[in-house]
Design a protein around this motif. Structure first.
Motif, short mmCIF file in Angstrom:
data_model
loop_
_atom_site.label_atom_id
_atom_site.label_comp_id
_atom_site.label_asym_id
_atom_site.label_seq_id
_atom_site.Cartn_x
_atom_site.Cartn_y
_atom_site.Cartn_z
N ARG A 121 66.91 43.51 -5.81
CA ARG A 121 67.06 41.67 -6.44
C ARG A 121 65.76 41.13 -6.24
NH1 ARG A 121 67.42 37.80 -1.08
NH2 ARG A 121 66.60 36.20 -2.05
N PHE A 122 64.58 42.21 -5.35
CA PHE A 122 63.34 41.37 -6.07
C PHE A 122 62.96 42.11 -7.12
CE2 PHE A 122 63.67 41.90 -0.84
CZ PHE A 122 63.11 40.68 -1.26
N SER A 123 63.40 43.35 -7.77
CA SER A 123 62.60 43.73 -8.49
C SER A 123 62.80 42.38 -9.81
CB SER A 123 63.20 44.94 -9.20
OG SER A 123 62.69 45.56 -10.64
N PHE A 124 64.63 42.23 -9.92
CA PHE A 124 64.78 41.26 -10.68
C PHE A 124 63.87 40.02 -10.96
CE2 PHE A 124 69.34 43.16 -11.21
CZ PHE A 124 68.24 44.44 -11.75
N MET A 125 63.50 39.22 -9.22
CA MET A 125 62.25 38.13 -8.85
C MET A 125 61.20 37.94 -9.20
SD MET A 125 63.89 37.46 -4.95
CE MET A 125 62.40 36.06 -5.06
N GLU A 126 60.79 39.81 -9.22
CA GLU A 126 59.83 39.96 -9.89
C GLU A 126 59.21 39.51 -11.31
OE1 GLU A 126 55.96 42.70 -9.20
OE2 GLU A 126 57.09 42.76 -7.98
#
Length: 327
Positions: A121-126
């Motif tokens: 999730r955080f990777s895609f948010m970045e």
């Protein structure tokens, strides 16, 4: 812990597991292959990287929060990027450091799923925040007179909500689909943390349904960089056609921090995805090295890049430190 001890642990865990995820069991994390006896020393640079990430991103957030003049779209997006990097750091820090410090090789099924959910999730948010940043640069350079009316605080807020919804909806199928599948193969993961593409290889059932998740991930990995490149192409066309040489250099310098952040994210991300997809039989050390680059590069490098290349952030950090010394 030596390889023989890992094997014994792996066999003991596997022997307790049936062909269903309903029974409690553990995954086994991988350290640095071939360097298990040196984990305590390897933990020193990892500890430094995590410290840089936490300190750097927290400082950027503090500067933006305490400086009203930085409450602008570009810096609000930068604060989103810093928050995302902090989330990425705290998602993996416990398992990586416990493994290196205390040889804590086991992670429960539920904890592993929770970790890979937040990690992806955080990777895609970045990726999504960097895409929004490219749009910000495009509007600022190509339509400067309409910048304030297009990118208002309300629009930035909506972009933030859209990013969260997009990433949650992308990752949720990856969370629910594997929970229905039996894990009756090896439970030895190839990284120091849980990745979906790593876990799905341990399933002993038909994983054609995983193609849906792979398509969603490729949509982000391919679509986001394509749109970012498109925005830079439009920026180049605009400044080469109308700007003077001085304006051309200034515009490119303003985009440099964002461009470097894009490289720092996508080079390890694409390398990791391609390695898990097409180089499954590569040496374990290759998988681990690429995985840790994907894990550490953006949270560590982004605050350094923006602190050095962005004048307002650079000045804000010095002002923040100077104020603390006075008090």
């Amino acid at each position: 812990m030596k390889e023989a001890e890992i094997l014994v642990l792996h066999l003991s865990v596997t022997s307790k597991v049936n062909d269903t995820t309903q029974d409690p069991f553990y995954f086994i994390l991988m350290g640095i292959p071939g360097f298990e006896d040196f984990h305590i020393w390897i933990s020193i640079p990892f500890c430094c990287f995590y410290t840089i990430s936490i300190t750097g991103n927290t400082t950027i957030l503090a500067v933006i929060l305490t400086k009203p003049c930085l409450h602008q779209p570009m810096y609000l997006l930068l604060s989103m990027l810093a928050l995302t990097d902090l989330g990425l750091t705290f998602t993996t820090l416990p398992t990586v450091m416990q493994l290196l410090w205390f040889n804590a090789w086991q992670i429960s099924f539920e904890a592993c799923f929770a970790q890979f959910f937040f990690l992806h999730r955080f990777s895609f948010m970045e990726s999504s925040v960097l895409l929004a940043g490219s749009f910000d640069h495009y509007v600022a350079i190509c339509h400067p007179l309409h910048y304030a009316s297009i990118l208002t605080s309300k629009v930035i807020g909506r972009i933030g909500v859209a990013i969260i919804c997009r990433c949650v909806l992308t990752v949720l199928p990856s969370l629910f689909l594997p929970k229905r599948l039996p894990f009756c193969r090896s439970h030895l993961l190839s990284d120091s943390y849980c990745l979906h593409q790593d876990m799905i290889l341990l399933v002993c059932a038909d994983i054609q349904v995983n193609s849906y998740r792979f398509a969603l991930v490729m949509l982000i990995i391919v679509l986001d960089p394509f749109l970012i490149v498109l925005s830079y192409a439009l920026i180049l066309r605009s400044i080469l056609g109308t700007a003077t040489q001085t304006e051309w250099v200034r515009a490119l310098n303003n985009c440099l921090s964002h461009f470097l952040a894009v490289l720092v994210l996508y080079v390890p991300m694409v390398s990791l995805s391609m390695t898990h997809r097409f180089a499954k039989h590569a040496p374990p050390l290759v998988h681990v090295t690429i995985a840790h680059s994907y894990l550490l590069a953006p949270p560590v490098m982004n605050p350094i890049i923006y602190s050095v290349k962005t004048k307002q952030i650079h000045q804000g950090i010095f002002h923040l430190l100077f104020q603390r010394k006075l008090h």
